[in-house]
Design an enzyme around this catalytic site. Structure first.
Site, short mmCIF file in Angstrom:
data_model
loop_
_atom_site.label_atom_id
_atom_site.label_comp_id
_atom_site.label_asym_id
_atom_site.label_seq_id
_atom_site.Cartn_x
_atom_site.Cartn_y
_atom_site.Cartn_z
N SER A 22 -10.77 -0.83 3.82
CA SER A 22 -9.90 -1.02 5.00
C SER A 22 -9.55 0.35 5.56
CB SER A 22 -8.60 -1.70 4.61
OG SER A 22 -8.84 -2.94 4.03
N GLU A 73 -4.96 3.61 6.94
CA GLU A 73 -4.64 3.61 5.51
C GLU A 73 -5.33 4.80 4.86
OE1 GLU A 73 -5.92 0.06 3.41
OE2 GLU A 73 -5.42 0.94 1.49
N ARG A 107 0.83 -1.22 0.00
CA ARG A 107 0.00 0.00 0.00
C ARG A 107 0.87 1.27 0.00
NH1 ARG A 107 -3.47 -3.53 -0.28
NH2 ARG A 107 -5.52 -3.43 0.66
N1 EPU Z 1 -9.99 -10.98 10.68
C1 EPU Z 1 -10.67 -11.10 11.87
N2 EPU Z 1 -11.79 -10.34 12.06
C2 EPU Z 1 -12.26 -9.50 11.14
C3 EPU Z 1 -11.56 -9.36 9.91
C4 EPU Z 1 -10.42 -10.11 9.70
O1 EPU Z 1 -10.29 -11.86 12.75
O2 EPU Z 1 -13.27 -8.84 11.41
C5 EPU Z 1 -8.78 -11.79 10.45
C6 EPU Z 1 -9.02 -13.21 10.02
O3 EPU Z 1 -8.04 -14.01 10.67
C7 EPU Z 1 -8.73 -13.22 8.54
C8 EPU Z 1 -7.64 -12.18 8.46
O4 EPU Z 1 -8.00 -11.21 9.44
O5 EPU Z 1 -8.29 -14.46 8.13
C9 EPU Z 1 -7.52 -11.50 7.11
O6 EPU Z 1 -8.78 -10.98 6.74
P1 EPU Z 1 -9.15 -10.74 5.20
O7 EPU Z 1 -8.76 -11.92 4.41
O8 EPU Z 1 -10.57 -10.30 5.18
O9 EPU Z 1 -8.18 -9.61 4.75
P2 EPU Z 1 -7.65 -8.32 5.47
O10 EPU Z 1 -6.25 -8.49 5.93
O11 EPU Z 1 -8.64 -7.95 6.52
C10 EPU Z 1 -6.69 -7.23 3.28
C11 EPU Z 1 -6.80 -5.91 2.57
C12 EPU Z 1 -8.15 -5.79 1.86
C13 EPU Z 1 -8.25 -6.92 0.86
C14 EPU Z 1 -8.12 -8.25 1.62
C15 EPU Z 1 -8.10 -9.43 0.68
C16 EPU Z 1 -5.42 -4.41 3.88
C17 EPU Z 1 -5.39 -3.25 4.81
N3 EPU Z 1 -6.63 -4.85 3.53
O12 EPU Z 1 -7.71 -7.25 4.29
O13 EPU Z 1 -8.17 -4.55 1.17
O14 EPU Z 1 -9.49 -6.88 0.17
O15 EPU Z 1 -6.87 -8.28 2.35
O16 EPU Z 1 -6.87 -9.47 0.05
O17 EPU Z 1 -4.36 -4.90 3.47
C18 EPU Z 1 -8.96 -2.30 1.10
O18 EPU Z 1 -7.80 -1.96 0.97
O19 EPU Z 1 -9.90 -1.45 1.16
C19 EPU Z 1 -9.27 -3.72 1.26
C20 EPU Z 1 -10.51 -4.13 1.50
#
Ligand code: EPU
Length: 338
Positions: free
Chosen positions: A237, A333, A165
């Site tokens: 995010s 972010e 990012r």
């Molecule tokens: N998790 C929780 N609770 C929650 C959300 C997430 O425990 O409410 C934990 C879970 O363990 C899950 C892990 O977080 O396995 C990862 O969650 P997720 O796969 O939903 O991805 P993320 O890390 O929360 C990132 C990006 C997203 C992107 C997703 C998929 C960032 C800041 N965000 O989210 O980007 O869609 O991966 O690749 O890196 C955005 O930038 O607006 C965005 C949505």
């Protein structure tokens, strides 16, 4: 070119903040941008201006007492057609997901995992948008820009210094160059990246993977977790996932064995901020007109009528609680605009 005083930014921020800009300028061509940058009007506002894209990563603290600029450069051309790939040159104002739709429709691979991300082409290259194991820097070949004196400069991918990012346009050169076009190299034979979460299972449930099936699956996953900004204001995010030393992670893991992580390199890991937020009890909680989304804790929402200060207060309280429990500082972010 559109030039408006006391202009409502409501259609230009997905958080749904009803704030105004002293002056709003939207240009349609590179030459209009050039002329505007050399104008007296820009000279007057030069010390206080922002350039926005789709407004999907912004949080306005209140009215913006300055100049807001927006690109409506929306052309798309094929610059090079080789047996294996196609080089596309796309205007900064082109809607990102329309570009993904175009690529998938034309059998061009590389951005299908980035389906349904809000925002525009210019911001994609500044922000290095990413999802489901792909980052846009994987396909960016060059970024065409103009500096504030009206000179053109093309940055190749290395010069953009992409990271998670992150890019040179967010750091050393922040505010100094305006993106006019982005060049993307798309492949004619897809190499599918399906190893994130349950993406593979969803895609393969439909049969042999195709670009269209990946786009459908990614869109369905996002729709199931992320609120539609047209219904509930938000900026995706709100925080980036913090990157911490592996040694810190290993000692935390002894105390919190369920703490998930992604490897960054030998010495660093990324911890999902959504997990941290959930663990400190903020998922689904409301603070005034703002709240933490109940299906994805990483997303803060405007329940209707929230002001920037309320969302910032919510973000601060979450950060403090996480720091006090885990010693990890999460950072927004989303860009705060004051
Ligand atoms: N998790 C929780 N609770 C929650 C959300 C997430 O425990 O409410 C934990 C879970 O363990 C899950 C892990 O977080 O396995 C990862 O969650 P997720 O796969 O939903 O991805 P993320 O890390 O929360 C990132 C990006 C997203 C992107 C997703 C998929 C960032 C800041 N965000 O989210 O980007 O869609 O991966 O690749 O890196 C955005 O930038 O607006 C965005 C949505």
């Amino acid at each position: 070119m559109k030039l408006c005083n006391n202009y409502s930014l409501l259609p230009h921020n997905t958080f749904g903040m009803d704030v105004r800009a002293t002056l709003f300028v939207e240009y349609d061509t590179v030459s209009e941008l050039h002329d505007f940058l050399l104008s007296e009007t820009f000279g007057k506002h030069r010390s206080h201006f922002i350039h926005i894209g789709g407004g999907s990563n912004l949080l306005f603290a209140g009215d913006y007492h300055g100049l807001v600029m927006h690109s409506a450069i929306c052309d798309l051309t094929v610059v090079e057609d080789t047996p294996n790939s196609l080089l596309l040159r796309v205007g900064a104002g082109y809607v990102w997901d329309e570009l993904v739709a175009y690529c998938v429709e034309h059998g061009l691979a590389g951005v299908e995992n980035l389906s349904a991300i809000p925002g525009e082409v210019g911001a994609s290259a500044v922000q290095n948008i990413g999802a489901y194991g792909v980052e846009v820097c994987d396909v960016v070949e060059g970024v065409e820009t103009m500096d504030l004196q009206g000179n053109l400069r093309i940055f190749n991918r290395e010069e953009c210094r992409y990271g998670y990012r992150d890019s040179i346009f967010k750091k050393e050169l922040r505010g100094q160059y305006i993106v006019t076009h982005v060049m993307y190299r798309l492949q004619k034979s897809p190499v599918f990246k399906l190893d994130y979460g349950d993406l593979r299972a969803r895609v393969e449930a439909e049969g042999v993977p195709t670009l269209k099936a990946v786009r459908r699956a990614v869109t369905a996953i996002r729709d199931s977790k992320l609120p539609d900004p047209k219904v509930l204001g938000n900026a995706g995010s709100f925080f980036t996932n913090p990157v911490i030393p592996r040694t810190q992670y290993e000692s935390l893991k002894e105390q919190y064995p369920d703490m998930p992580s992604y490897t960054v390199d030998d010495t660093r890991v990324k911890v999902p901020a959504g997990w941290l937020i959930e663990q400190v009890g903020w998922k689904g909680r409301v603070l005034g007109h703002a709240a933490v989304h109940d299906r994805q804790a990483l997303v803060l929402v405007n329940r209707g009528g929230a002001v920037g200060a309320e969302v910032m207060e919510l973000a601060n309280r979450i950060c403090d609680d996480i720091y006090n429990k885990y010693g990890i500082r999460i950072v927004p972010e989303v860009n705060y605009i004051v």
